[in-house]
Design a protein around this motif. Structure first.
Motif, PDB file in Angstrom:
ATOM      1  N   UNK A 160       8.131 -17.393  17.883  1.00 30.62           N
ATOM      2  CA  UNK A 160       8.073 -16.396  16.807  1.00 30.62           C
ATOM      3  C   UNK A 160       6.743 -16.480  16.055  1.00 30.62           C
ATOM      4  N   UNK A 161       6.238 -17.694  15.869  1.00 31.02           N
ATOM      5  CA  UNK A 161       4.974 -17.848  15.164  1.00 31.02           C
ATOM      6  C   UNK A 161       3.832 -17.212  15.947  1.00 31.02           C
ATOM      7  N   UNK A 240       5.794 -27.051  10.923  1.00 22.91           N
ATOM      8  CA  UNK A 240       6.263 -26.576   9.616  1.00 22.91           C
ATOM      9  C   UNK A 240       5.115 -26.566   8.602  1.00 22.91           C
ATOM     10  N   UNK A 241       4.230 -27.563   8.676  1.00 22.48           N
ATOM     11  CA  UNK A 241       3.076 -27.596   7.779  1.00 22.48           C
ATOM     12  C   UNK A 241       2.119 -26.454   8.083  1.00 22.48           C
ATOM     13  N   UNK A 242       1.943 -26.136   9.346  1.00 22.80           N
ATOM     14  CA  UNK A 242       1.075 -25.009   9.732  1.00 22.80           C
ATOM     15  C   UNK A 242       1.604 -23.708   9.137  1.00 22.80           C
ATOM     16  N   UNK A 243       2.912 -23.491   9.264  1.00 19.94           N
ATOM     17  CA  UNK A 243       3.500 -22.268   8.719  1.00 19.94           C
ATOM     18  C   UNK A 243       3.358 -22.242   7.203  1.00 19.94           C
ATOM     19  N   UNK A 244       3.495 -23.384   6.562  1.00 18.04           N
ATOM     20  CA  UNK A 244       3.411 -23.431   5.097  1.00 18.04           C
ATOM     21  C   UNK A 244       2.045 -22.976   4.593  1.00 18.04           C
ATOM     22  N   UNK A 247       1.649 -19.399   4.458  1.00 16.45           N
ATOM     23  CA  UNK A 247       2.376 -18.790   3.344  1.00 16.45           C
ATOM     24  C   UNK A 247       1.781 -19.174   1.986  1.00 16.45           C
ATOM     25  N   UNK A 248       0.662 -19.883   1.990  1.00 16.42           N
ATOM     26  CA  UNK A 248       0.068 -20.406   0.752  1.00 16.42           C
ATOM     27  C   UNK A 248       1.027 -21.338   0.016  1.00 16.42           C
ATOM     28  N   UNK A 249       1.909 -21.983   0.768  1.00 16.63           N
ATOM     29  CA  UNK A 249       2.867 -22.933   0.194  1.00 16.63           C
ATOM     30  C   UNK A 249       2.287 -24.333   0.373  1.00 16.63           C
ATOM     31  N   UNK A 250       1.374 -24.696  -0.513  1.00 16.08           N
ATOM     32  CA  UNK A 250       0.617 -25.934  -0.331  1.00 16.08           C
ATOM     33  C   UNK A 250       1.466 -27.171  -0.616  1.00 16.08           C
ATOM     34  N   UNK A 251       2.366 -27.081  -1.578  1.00 14.69           N
ATOM     35  CA  UNK A 251       3.284 -28.196  -1.827  1.00 14.69           C
ATOM     36  C   UNK A 251       4.184 -28.418  -0.622  1.00 14.69           C
ATOM     37  N   UNK A 252       4.669 -27.318  -0.055  1.00 18.43           N
ATOM     38  CA  UNK A 252       5.505 -27.419   1.132  1.00 18.43           C
ATOM     39  C   UNK A 252       4.758 -27.987   2.322  1.00 18.43           C
ATOM     40  N   UNK A 253       3.479 -27.645   2.432  1.00 18.94           N
ATOM     41  CA  UNK A 253       2.672 -28.172   3.528  1.00 18.94           C
ATOM     42  C   UNK A 253       2.545 -29.686   3.426  1.00 18.94           C
ATOM     43  N   UNK A 254       2.270 -30.186   2.232  1.00 12.87           N
ATOM     44  CA  UNK A 254       2.122 -31.633   2.055  1.00 12.87           C
ATOM     45  C   UNK A 254       3.446 -32.343   2.319  1.00 12.87           C
ATOM     46  N   UNK A 355      -5.889 -31.088  13.470  1.00  8.86           N
ATOM     47  CA  UNK A 355      -5.456 -29.911  12.717  1.00  8.86           C
ATOM     48  C   UNK A 355      -4.625 -30.314  11.512  1.00  8.86           C
ATOM     49  N   UNK A 356      -3.759 -31.307  11.675  1.00  8.33           N
ATOM     50  CA  UNK A 356      -2.908 -31.715  10.561  1.00  8.33           C
ATOM     51  C   UNK A 356      -3.737 -32.252   9.399  1.00  8.33           C
TER      52      UNK A 356
END
Length: 472
Positions: A160-161, A240-244, A247-254, A355-356
């Protein structure tokens, strides 16, 4: 396959591919129907391994010369495809418009991912139906069911991504596990799609955590170090961090990175890969083109590279070499070729440690932690590029430039990252060169259209995606 509504009924047949390098038994037995109605342990294992085959695809697949990596690299000015046998590699992909009636060009990268999503749904139905009995060839243990579910949902999330990466603001269908004789799946907006991917990855996390010590099926060598439910989960969290960050969800990425395999002390190449091979029945890496028949690196990669203290270019430019004379097609010219995929069996990264680390740098930058962002940027800049530590302005605009530079060269020709990055930062028209061709200046596309037959199947056309994409 002519429409999305037929994906569930027809494209599951791609599950039947076999691949010697993945040690897959004859996938012609069982068929998709028996997997869903009378699943066995062997059928579940074959279907699960078949998802790896479907994920990399064959002609038009991930690593083919008109597949995901190559086409997004053309859009992102990482590469040219100078295949003189098909001028559409220039006339359509660089001049436009992108034609929805061309499944190998403008409407490409659509059917194969949905086929694999369908395969994963069939596997999930089989897992739900199979006996909870690990002592029988017709059963799985409760933990094995959990592990297989988490695995299949992660594969679906990646498909899907990649689909939304190509269609972007056009959106894509996500409710595709439906009656194939019923109405077509509606088009979901990009934000809804990304939330759906989040849900799949988070649901997969829960299942993998209950998945026991091992999967009841083998994974390819591309998953070395990630082939148990616990280690596969670190791959899931990397996605999941890539998708975050998309979405500009930086807290979620960390938060996701904390459960991933990101590690500044480990090799930057550590990660998950699509694998290829030359054995009969296997699929070769179509990006391997050492003689320069068609695949060339964009010249701007050389001119834009930063220099090390002694004047030599960024070490990451070693991914590119040059021929004595350039090749010219439609007034577009390059003498540079990629050295990364140096054999027909070379693997292609899905996601790597490098990348991570860059995702962590972006997340810190997005949260306003500029000093910490520099620390993680320097991990890559110094170790991968051989460059001196960053000494420029510690401001958000300057560090955004530095982030995008490092993502460009670290993730070069791996998964369309530059096209995706320049689009999400609103820099398609400023950062991508408008090369002058014999047919006029090249254009910058932001998204691909839907296949024409997908549009014809709908009584009401979506707001966008059913007309040719003209670009800018």
């Amino acid at each position: 396959m002519t429409t999305i509504r037929r994906v569930p009924a027809v494209l599951g047949l791609l599950l039947l591919w076999s691949c010697n390098s993945l040690d897959v038994p004859d996938l012609n037995n069982p068929g998709i129907e028996s997997l869903e109605t009378n699943p066995t342990r062997v059928a579940i294992a074959n279907a699960a391994t078949g998802l790896l085959v479907g994920g990399r695809g064959g002609p038009g697949g991930y690593g083919s010369s008109n597949g995901y990596v190559m086409m997004l690299a053309v859009f992102g000015r990482e590469a040219y495809n100078f295949d003189t046998a098909d001028p559409r590699n220039v006339t359509e992909l660089l001049i436009g418009p992108l034609d929805g009636g061309s499944p190998a060009f403008g409407a490409n990268l659509f059917a194969l991912p949905y086929a694999n999503i369908r395969n994963a749904n069939a596997l999930l139905h089989g897992v739900n139906k199979i006996l909870t009995d690990p002592t029988s060839t017709a059963g799985l243990s409760a933990a094995e069911k959990e592990a297989t579910t988490g695995y299949a949902q992660t594969i679906q999330a990646l498909e899907f991504l990649e689909l939304i990466n190509t269609r972007d603001a056009n959106g894509i269908p996500i409710d595709v596990d439906i009656d194939p004789t019923g109405p077509v799946a509606p088009i979901a907006a990009k934000a809804v799609v990304l939330n759906h991917i989040d849900s799949l990855l988070d649901s997969a996390q829960t299942h993998l955590q209950a998945g026991g010590a091992s999967f009841p099926f083998p994974l390819s060598s591309g998953y070395t170090g990630f082939n148990t439910p616990a280690t596969f989960l670190t791959y899931n969290r990397g996605l999941r961090a890539r998708v975050a960050i998309y979405q500009n969800d930086y807290t979620g990425a960390i938060a996701a990175l904390a459960g991933s395999f990101m590690d500044t002390t480990q090799a930057f190449t550590r990660g998950v890969y699509h694998t290829y091979g030359t054995i009969s029945g296997d699929v070769t890496n179509g990006l391997n083109d050492p003689s320069g028949v068609k695949i060339y690196a964009h010249p701007s990669l050389v001119t834009d590279a930063q220099l090390k203290a002694g004047g030599a270019p960024d070490n990451r430019l070693q991914k590119v070499d040059s021929f004595p004379t350039p090749k010219t097609v439609q007034n577009l010219s390059s003498k540079y070729f990629f050295t990364m995929y140096n054999s027909l069996s070379a693997p292609i990264p899905i996601i790597r440690n490098e990348e991570l680390i860059l995702i962590r740098a972006e997340a810190e930058l997005g949260l306003g932690n500029l000093g910490t962002a520099v620390t993680f940027l320097d991990e890559v800049r110094v170790k991968s590029g051989g460059l001196a530590p960053y000494a420029g302005p510690v401001t958000a605009p300057a560090l955004t430039d530095e982030l995008l530079y490092n993502r460009r060269y670290s993730l070069l020709f791996e998964g369309g990252h530059r096209w995706i990055d320049t689009r999400r930062f609103g820099r398609l028209l400023t950062d991508l060169p408008q090369d002058p061709s014999a047919l006029g200046p090249t254009v910058r596309f932001s998204k691909m259209p839907f296949p024409t037959n997908e549009c014809l199947a709908r009584a009401t056309l979506p707001a966008s995606g059913c007309t040719p994409e003209a670009g800018n």
